[in-house]
Write a protein that holds these residues in place. Structure first.
Motif, short mmCIF file in Angstrom:
data_model
loop_
_atom_site.label_atom_id
_atom_site.label_comp_id
_atom_site.label_asym_id
_atom_site.label_seq_id
_atom_site.Cartn_x
_atom_site.Cartn_y
_atom_site.Cartn_z
N UNK A 117 0.47 2.75 -9.30
CA UNK A 117 1.07 2.62 -10.63
C UNK A 117 2.13 1.53 -10.63
N UNK A 118 2.88 1.41 -9.55
CA UNK A 118 3.90 0.36 -9.46
C UNK A 118 3.26 -1.02 -9.45
N UNK A 119 2.09 -1.15 -8.80
CA UNK A 119 1.37 -2.42 -8.83
C UNK A 119 0.88 -2.70 -10.25
N UNK A 120 0.40 -1.67 -10.92
CA UNK A 120 -0.13 -1.85 -12.28
C UNK A 120 0.96 -2.22 -13.27
N UNK A 121 2.17 -1.69 -13.09
CA UNK A 121 3.23 -2.03 -14.05
C UNK A 121 4.01 -3.27 -13.65
N UNK A 122 3.62 -3.88 -12.53
CA UNK A 122 4.20 -5.16 -12.14
C UNK A 122 5.46 -5.09 -11.31
N UNK A 123 5.91 -3.88 -10.97
CA UNK A 123 7.13 -3.78 -10.16
C UNK A 123 6.86 -4.02 -8.67
N UNK A 124 5.59 -3.93 -8.24
CA UNK A 124 5.18 -4.25 -6.88
C UNK A 124 3.93 -5.11 -6.92
N UNK A 125 3.72 -5.87 -5.85
CA UNK A 125 2.49 -6.63 -5.69
C UNK A 125 1.83 -6.18 -4.40
N UNK A 126 0.51 -6.15 -4.41
CA UNK A 126 -0.26 -5.80 -3.22
C UNK A 126 -1.31 -6.89 -3.00
N UNK A 127 -1.45 -7.38 -1.76
CA UNK A 127 -2.38 -8.50 -1.54
C UNK A 127 -3.80 -8.24 -1.99
N UNK A 128 -4.27 -7.01 -1.83
CA UNK A 128 -5.65 -6.70 -2.19
C UNK A 128 -5.74 -6.20 -3.63
N UNK A 129 -4.96 -5.20 -3.99
CA UNK A 129 -5.06 -4.64 -5.33
C UNK A 129 -4.75 -5.68 -6.40
N UNK A 130 -3.73 -6.50 -6.17
CA UNK A 130 -3.38 -7.52 -7.15
C UNK A 130 -4.51 -8.55 -7.30
N UNK A 131 -5.14 -8.91 -6.18
CA UNK A 131 -6.30 -9.81 -6.24
C UNK A 131 -7.42 -9.21 -7.08
N UNK A 132 -7.74 -7.93 -6.85
CA UNK A 132 -8.82 -7.29 -7.59
C UNK A 132 -8.50 -7.20 -9.08
N UNK A 133 -7.26 -6.94 -9.41
CA UNK A 133 -6.87 -6.92 -10.82
C UNK A 133 -7.07 -8.29 -11.46
N UNK A 134 -6.73 -9.35 -10.72
CA UNK A 134 -6.92 -10.71 -11.26
C UNK A 134 -8.40 -11.02 -11.46
N UNK A 135 -9.26 -10.33 -10.73
CA UNK A 135 -10.70 -10.52 -10.88
C UNK A 135 -11.30 -9.66 -11.99
N UNK A 136 -10.48 -8.89 -12.67
CA UNK A 136 -10.98 -8.07 -13.77
C UNK A 136 -11.36 -6.66 -13.40
N UNK A 137 -11.08 -6.24 -12.16
CA UNK A 137 -11.39 -4.88 -11.74
C UNK A 137 -10.36 -3.91 -12.31
N UNK A 138 -10.81 -2.70 -12.62
CA UNK A 138 -9.95 -1.66 -13.19
C UNK A 138 -9.90 -0.46 -12.24
N UNK A 139 -8.71 0.13 -12.05
CA UNK A 139 -8.60 1.27 -11.13
C UNK A 139 -9.29 2.52 -11.68
N UNK A 140 -9.93 3.25 -10.80
CA UNK A 140 -10.61 4.50 -11.16
C UNK A 140 -9.85 5.69 -10.57
N UNK A 141 -9.60 5.66 -9.26
CA UNK A 141 -8.88 6.75 -8.61
C UNK A 141 -8.45 6.31 -7.22
N UNK A 142 -7.45 6.99 -6.70
CA UNK A 142 -6.99 6.79 -5.32
C UNK A 142 -7.71 7.81 -4.44
N UNK A 143 -8.24 7.34 -3.32
CA UNK A 143 -9.04 8.20 -2.44
C UNK A 143 -8.37 8.30 -1.07
#
Length: 222
Positions: free
Chosen positions: A171-197
């Motif tokens: 959620x912190x990555x999604x609201x922009x308060x944190x960046x993650x090398x992989x999750x942020x890349x996937x978001x830039x590619x248009x991917x949307x989160x489904x669930x944490x496993x």
């Protein structure tokens, strides 16, 4: 089969790239990509081997993509087809990909599942990972599938695990308060989160978590 020619940019200099299906004669180059992307102490037995690569090109060649720069393989992306529904129980990367051998590829599946994406470090400033992802979206649309799906590592979570849950980290990555090398890349590619496993893959940096992220086929109403 897939082939796309395009220009990517190294600074202000255009560089010609080709995205295409990989073949048996590409195997050595693909293994080199793995070696450069996952150097020691990453265990060498987890790099692609020729049996895995043979399965990729024989079982689902449409999901075996590479990108070339000046005739050299600079990166690759691999997928398989599986039947997925949003209420399915959690799974691991090893289970859903058959540990990279994709012998469980389901030609009747509704979802293209990402097995792996890798780009040689020397080429990462060219945006090739995003172009490989977009090429795989083309495959989803061409085959009339519902979605592209895959679990993203969250390597930044390890340093935050004592402060927040994995869900709070995402959620912190999604609201922009944190960046993650992989999750942020996937978001830039248009991917949307489904669930944490939990327990998605053995990855100390991610505390063994993965975030399932999808891209829905815009040509279908799902």
């Amino acid at each position: 089969m897939y082939r796309k020619e395009l220009f990517v940019y190294e600074g202000d200099r255009p560089v010609r790239a080709v995205i295409r299906n990989y073949r048996e004669e590409d195997f050595e180059g693909l293994i080199e990509v793995q070696q450069e992307c996952f150097p020691p102490p990453f265990p060498s037995e987890l790099w692609w081997n020729r049996e895995q690569l043979s399965n990729h090109v024989n079982l689902f060649p449409e999901g075996a993509l590479c990108v070339e720069i000046d005739g050299r393989i600079a990166g690759s992306m691999t997928g398989l087809l599986t039947e997925y529904h949003v209420n399915d129980p959690d799974h691991t990367w090893e289970d859903v990909t058959d540990n990279g051998y994709i012998r469980n590829h389901n030609p009747q599946g509704n979802t293209l599942y990402v097995v792996d994406i890798a780009v040689r470090p020397a080429y990462r400033k060219l945006g090739l990972g995003k172009w490989l992802m977009f090429a795989m979206y083309d495959v989803v649309v061409h085959l009339g599938l519902e979605r592209l799906l895959g679990g993203g590592r969250m390597p930044g979570y390890g340093s935050k695990a004592e402060e927040m849950s994995a869900e709070q980290y995402v959620e912190a990555v999604l609201n922009g308060s944190l960046k993650d090398p992989v999750l942020s890349f996937l978001l830039r590619c248009g991917r949307m989160p489904v669930k944490v496993v939990p327990g998605y893959l053995e990855d100390e940096q991610s505390r063994n978590y993965g975030t399932l992220m999808e891209w829905r086929n815009p040509c279908l109403t799902v």
